[in-house]
Design a protein around this motif. Structure first.
Motif, PDB file in Angstrom:
ATOM      1  N   TYR A  66       0.857  -1.191   0.000  1.00  0.00           N
ATOM      2  CA  TYR A  66       0.000   0.000   0.000  1.00  0.00           C
ATOM      3  C   TYR A  66       0.888   1.234   0.000  1.00  0.00           C
ATOM      4  O   TYR A  66       1.689   1.437   0.919  1.00  0.00           O
ATOM      5  N   ILE A  67       0.740   2.048  -1.028  1.00  0.00           N
ATOM      6  CA  ILE A  67       1.618   3.200  -1.230  1.00  0.00           C
ATOM      7  C   ILE A  67       0.843   4.485  -0.980  1.00  0.00           C
ATOM      8  O   ILE A  67      -0.270   4.664  -1.495  1.00  0.00           O
ATOM      9  N   ASP A  68       1.418   5.349  -0.179  1.00  0.00           N
ATOM     10  CA  ASP A  68       0.801   6.632   0.150  1.00  0.00           C
ATOM     11  C   ASP A  68       0.920   7.548  -1.059  1.00  0.00           C
ATOM     12  O   ASP A  68       1.793   8.410  -1.150  1.00  0.00           O
ATOM     13  N   ALA A  69       0.039   7.348  -2.014  1.00  0.00           N
ATOM     14  CA  ALA A  69       0.002   8.119  -3.252  1.00  0.00           C
ATOM     15  C   ALA A  69      -1.460   8.216  -3.657  1.00  0.00           C
ATOM     16  O   ALA A  69      -2.348   7.881  -2.895  1.00  0.00           O
ATOM     17  N   GLY A  70      -1.752   8.663  -4.867  1.00  0.00           N
ATOM     18  CA  GLY A  70      -3.127   8.767  -5.303  1.00  0.00           C
ATOM     19  C   GLY A  70      -3.460  10.152  -5.793  1.00  0.00           C
ATOM     20  O   GLY A  70      -2.640  11.074  -5.768  1.00  0.00           O
ATOM     21  N   SER A  71      -4.704  10.325  -6.209  1.00  0.00           N
ATOM     22  CA  SER A  71      -5.083  11.552  -6.903  1.00  0.00           C
ATOM     23  C   SER A  71      -5.048  12.800  -6.015  1.00  0.00           C
ATOM     24  O   SER A  71      -4.870  13.904  -6.522  1.00  0.00           O
ATOM     25  N   ARG A  72      -5.210  12.660  -4.693  1.00  0.00           N
ATOM     26  CA  ARG A  72      -5.220  13.855  -3.857  1.00  0.00           C
ATOM     27  C   ARG A  72      -3.877  14.570  -3.856  1.00  0.00           C
ATOM     28  O   ARG A  72      -3.807  15.767  -3.560  1.00  0.00           O
ATOM     29  N   TYR A  73      -2.807  13.862  -4.172  1.00  0.00           N
ATOM     30  CA  TYR A  73      -1.467  14.437  -4.156  1.00  0.00           C
ATOM     31  C   TYR A  73      -1.045  14.992  -5.519  1.00  0.00           C
ATOM     32  O   TYR A  73       0.033  15.569  -5.642  1.00  0.00           O
ATOM     33  N   GLU A  74      -1.862  14.801  -6.541  1.00  0.00           N
ATOM     34  CA  GLU A  74      -1.473  15.212  -7.879  1.00  0.00           C
ATOM     35  C   GLU A  74      -1.551  16.722  -8.053  1.00  0.00           C
ATOM     36  O   GLU A  74      -2.511  17.361  -7.619  1.00  0.00           O
ATOM     37  N   THR A  75      -0.531  17.278  -8.689  1.00  0.00           N
ATOM     38  CA  THR A  75      -0.565  18.679  -9.101  1.00  0.00           C
ATOM     39  C   THR A  75      -1.213  18.755 -10.486  1.00  0.00           C
ATOM     40  O   THR A  75      -1.561  17.743 -11.091  1.00  0.00           O
ATOM     41  N   GLU A  76      -1.356  19.958 -10.990  1.00  0.00           N
ATOM     42  CA  GLU A  76      -1.904  20.130 -12.337  1.00  0.00           C
ATOM     43  C   GLU A  76      -1.062  19.378 -13.357  1.00  0.00           C
ATOM     44  O   GLU A  76      -1.584  18.787 -14.301  1.00  0.00           O
ATOM     45  N   ARG A  77       0.250  19.383 -13.161  1.00  0.00           N
ATOM     46  CA  ARG A  77       1.160  18.705 -14.087  1.00  0.00           C
ATOM     47  C   ARG A  77       1.010  17.183 -14.011  1.00  0.00           C
ATOM     48  O   ARG A  77       1.115  16.486 -15.021  1.00  0.00           O
ATOM     49  N   ARG A 213       8.994   8.249  -9.094  1.00  0.00           N
ATOM     50  CA  ARG A 213      10.153   8.659  -8.289  1.00  0.00           C
ATOM     51  C   ARG A 213       9.724   9.524  -7.102  1.00  0.00           C
ATOM     52  O   ARG A 213      10.357   9.510  -6.044  1.00  0.00           O
ATOM     53  N   LEU A 214       8.652  10.250  -7.276  1.00  0.00           N
ATOM     54  CA  LEU A 214       8.182  11.136  -6.218  1.00  0.00           C
ATOM     55  C   LEU A 214       7.501  10.386  -5.076  1.00  0.00           C
ATOM     56  O   LEU A 214       7.724  10.690  -3.903  1.00  0.00           O
ATOM     57  N   PHE A 215       6.692   9.382  -5.414  1.00  0.00           N
ATOM     58  CA  PHE A 215       5.855   8.743  -4.398  1.00  0.00           C
ATOM     59  C   PHE A 215       6.239   7.311  -4.046  1.00  0.00           C
ATOM     60  O   PHE A 215       5.898   6.845  -2.954  1.00  0.00           O
ATOM     61  N   PHE A 216       6.900   6.591  -4.914  1.00  0.00           N
ATOM     62  CA  PHE A 216       7.219   5.192  -4.640  1.00  0.00           C
ATOM     63  C   PHE A 216       8.496   5.098  -3.814  1.00  0.00           C
ATOM     64  O   PHE A 216       9.549   4.684  -4.296  1.00  0.00           O
ATOM     65  N   ARG A 217       8.371   5.478  -2.544  1.00  0.00           N
ATOM     66  CA  ARG A 217       9.482   5.487  -1.601  1.00  0.00           C
ATOM     67  C   ARG A 217       9.111   4.630  -0.397  1.00  0.00           C
ATOM     68  O   ARG A 217       7.932   4.550  -0.017  1.00  0.00           O
ATOM     69  N   MET A 221       5.297   3.426   2.161  1.00  0.00           N
ATOM     70  CA  MET A 221       4.762   2.104   1.843  1.00  0.00           C
ATOM     71  C   MET A 221       4.443   1.295   3.098  1.00  0.00           C
ATOM     72  O   MET A 221       5.117   1.425   4.118  1.00  0.00           O
ATOM     73  N   VAL A 222       3.410   0.460   2.972  1.00  0.00           N
ATOM     74  CA  VAL A 222       3.088  -0.559   3.975  1.00  0.00           C
ATOM     75  C   VAL A 222       3.077  -1.902   3.259  1.00  0.00           C
ATOM     76  O   VAL A 222       2.386  -2.084   2.255  1.00  0.00           O
ATOM     77  N   PHE A 223       3.872  -2.839   3.759  1.00  0.00           N
ATOM     78  CA  PHE A 223       3.917  -4.211   3.249  1.00  0.00           C
ATOM     79  C   PHE A 223       3.068  -5.042   4.199  1.00  0.00           C
ATOM     80  O   PHE A 223       3.448  -5.270   5.351  1.00  0.00           O
ATOM     81  N   ALA A 224       1.874  -5.461   3.735  1.00  0.00           N
ATOM     82  CA  ALA A 224       0.916  -6.142   4.606  1.00  0.00           C
ATOM     83  C   ALA A 224       0.732  -7.585   4.174  1.00  0.00           C
ATOM     84  O   ALA A 224       0.700  -7.890   2.978  1.00  0.00           O
ATOM     85  N   ASP A 243      16.685  -2.371   0.692  1.00  0.00           N
ATOM     86  CA  ASP A 243      17.728  -1.509   0.133  1.00  0.00           C
ATOM     87  C   ASP A 243      17.171  -0.247  -0.530  1.00  0.00           C
ATOM     88  O   ASP A 243      17.920   0.531  -1.114  1.00  0.00           O
ATOM     89  N   MET A 244      15.867  -0.017  -0.442  1.00  0.00           N
ATOM     90  CA  MET A 244      15.281   1.185  -1.040  1.00  0.00           C
ATOM     91  C   MET A 244      15.679   2.423  -0.247  1.00  0.00           C
ATOM     92  O   MET A 244      15.796   2.377   0.983  1.00  0.00           O
ATOM     93  N   LYS A 245      15.849   3.538  -0.938  1.00  0.00           N
ATOM     94  CA  LYS A 245      16.236   4.790  -0.295  1.00  0.00           C
ATOM     95  C   LYS A 245      14.995   5.554   0.147  1.00  0.00           C
ATOM     96  O   LYS A 245      14.041   5.695  -0.612  1.00  0.00           O
TER      97      LYS A 245
END
Length: 516
Positions: A66-77, A213-217, A221-224, A243-245
């Motif tokens: 589960y990745i903390d991303a989605g449409s609420r975080y999107e800018t116009e770009r 690159r912006l959100f997949f960090r 993330m939650v690994f469930a 090993d993810m940064k």
């Protein structure tokens, strides 16, 4: 294999949603008091990735990221990227082709899906216990190492164009999206979940790569895992994601708990995005005509009326879920009839009383810092002018303290029992257990058990439900985004029908609803 946008939206709006996540344990047997940390079984890796498990016995296990991303975080770009990232899951990677990925998934004999929402991108699967490590490896591969070729992006853009047309001819799919736009005009949760049609020719591989690159960090993330021992899960997480940064540290001037600024990739120095900007409930009215695309479906006047609800962590979320169950509702096809037992208010007071009303159902959407609560209804076009009054009266009756329409002890108890039953029935699916586990840890940092929820629901009184109804429906909710307290209203009808409804915000105010 992968759920389409149409399918995942339909799943959310086909039945009333509850503001309480599904639970995991039966209420029938006592459970000893334990430390919450022990119940949750959550471990945070050094790079910030959280590992959450529920060791449920059985032949199958469920695995998800589960990745903390989605449409609420999107800018116009970035608008529309969440939709396309969802569609690009389980395609080619640096070590296998798209066909090879499909063959690998099919060989496991389980189920796999990817879905994007406003606050999360969810990769989920269910497999035999012996295949957990293999499936987790495939999830990690598609999350960390996708090729995302130009051809794949082009193909998914074509699919998205078809989905957009399909959604717009079905009011039950598109109007909840329009409602969010009315509720949070120009910000966060009001961003479109479905890629806008005018954005299709602007999304390409480089933009998708930037979004990832912006959100997949790992710290987002939650690994469930459901059905896997915790120590085993932690070792697997270390191997696949250790090993993810992590994300760059927030600015020292950023107020804690409010904003978390992450620098854009390939943008001028100092250019940032506020990925934790609070959702501001603006309220407002949006009217739109019926779709011009051909359809065999009858054209009814559609109306949604909603107010700012409660975030998932609010203590009153249990009372609001009970209120939603108490209002209930559905379609006129199922209304009445011997033995159907449809005692919810929208059945008894609306669908069984007004033959010209086609459907009426209470809905609730809960997010990390806000929510939406209201009623969706449809009626014969000739009765459009009468529909707002019927719906607004039902909402106002919920906090009436005397008279025949005030809440009764019996109907509140019935709603509480129905809510607990519904929650427990959901837990028969390990995929539901998995999503509940991952999303709760993602939004709240812990997983609330069914026992805890059952106790909170059992404690509710008639006055508790009435108080929360008044809090939400009169604009007294005070979430982080400091909402206006006004109603969010969406109407789909011809111009003359819209005109017959008059000033809808004034009609809301006249019924003592909202804050004006």
């Amino acid at each position: 294999m992968l759920r389409s946008v149409t399918a995942r939206i339909a799943r959310r709006v086909a039945v009333p949603t509850t503001t309480i996540p599904a639970n995991r344990r039966s209420f029938s047997s006592p459970v000893p008091t334990r430390d919450p940390a022990e119940l949750d079984r959550i471990t945070t890796l050094s790079n910030g990735l959280r590992v959450a498990t529920e060791a449920i016995p059985g032949h199958f296990a469920a695995v998800g990221v589960y990745i903390d991303a989605g449409s609420r975080y999107e800018t116009e770009r970035l608008c529309g990227c969440s939709h396309l990232v969802d569609r690009l899951a389980f395609k080619s990677t640096s070590s296998r082709s798209s066909d090879n990925m499909l063959e690998a998934l099919e060989s496991l004999g389980g189920s796999v899906s990817c879905a994007s929402s406003r606050e999360s991108i969810m990769y989920q699967s269910a497999v035999f216990n012996k295949d957990v490590a293999t499936m987790a490896g495939l999830l990690a591969e598609t999350i960390r190492d996708p090729l995302i070729t130009d051809l794949e992006v082009s193909q998914q853009l074509e699919t998205a164009a078809y989905e957009i047309q399909e959604i717009w001819v079905k009011p039950q799919l598109i109007l909840p999206e329009v409602l969010h736009s009315a509720a949070y005009m120009g910000n966060t949760l009001g961003n479109p979940l479905v890629c806008p049609e005018d954005r299709l020719d602007k999304i390409n591989k480089s933009l998708i790569d930037e979004y990832r690159r912006l959100f997949f960090r790992p710290d987002r993330m939650v690994f469930a895992l459901a059905g896997v021992e915790h120590d085993t899960a932690v070792k697997l997480a270390e191997k696949l994601f250790g090993d993810m940064k992590p994300s760059p540290a927030p600015s020292s001037t950023t107020p804690p708990g409010i904003l978390s600024k992450i620098p854009f990739v390939n943008h001028p120095p100092g250019d940032t995005i506020d990925v934790k900007k609070p959702a501001h409930f603006t309220g407002g009215v949006i009217t739109l005509p019926h779709s011009s695309l051909p359809t065999h479906l009858p054209l009814f006047t559609q109306m949604y009326v909603a107010f700012e609800g409660l975030p998932i962590g609010d203590p009153d979320v249990y009372a609001l879920a009970t209120l939603q169950t108490l209002l209930g509702g559905g379609g006129s096809f199922s209304a009445g009839g011997p033995g159907k037992g449809m005692y919810s208010r929208l059945y008894t007071n609306v669908l069984n009383q007004y033959q010209w009303i086609e459907s009426a159902v209470a809905f609730s959407h809960a997010y990390s810092d806000s929510g939406i609560f209201g009623i969706a209804a449809s009626c014969h076009p000739s009765a459009a002018s009468a529909l707002p009054n019927v719906i607004l009266k039902e909402l106002a009756y919920t906090f009436q303290r005397s008279g025949i329409y005030s809440l009764s002890k019996d109907e509140v108890q019935r709603a509480k029992n129905q809510l607990k039953s519904s929650l427990l029935m959901n837990l028969e699916s390990k995929m539901v257990v998995l999503e509940d586990l991952g999303r709760q840890v993602q939004t709240q940092g812990r997983n609330v058990t069914a026992v805890e929820m059952g106790r909170e629901i059992d404690k509710l009184t008639v006055e508790d439900v009435r108080r929360v109804a008044e809090r939400v429906l009169t604009g007294k909710v005070r979430n982080m985004g400091a909402g206006t307290g006004k109603a969010a209203i969406v109407v789909q009808a011809d111009n003359d029908q819209v005109a017959s409804m008059g000033d809808l915000q004034q009609r809301v105010k006249a019924h003592g609803l909202g804050r004006y």
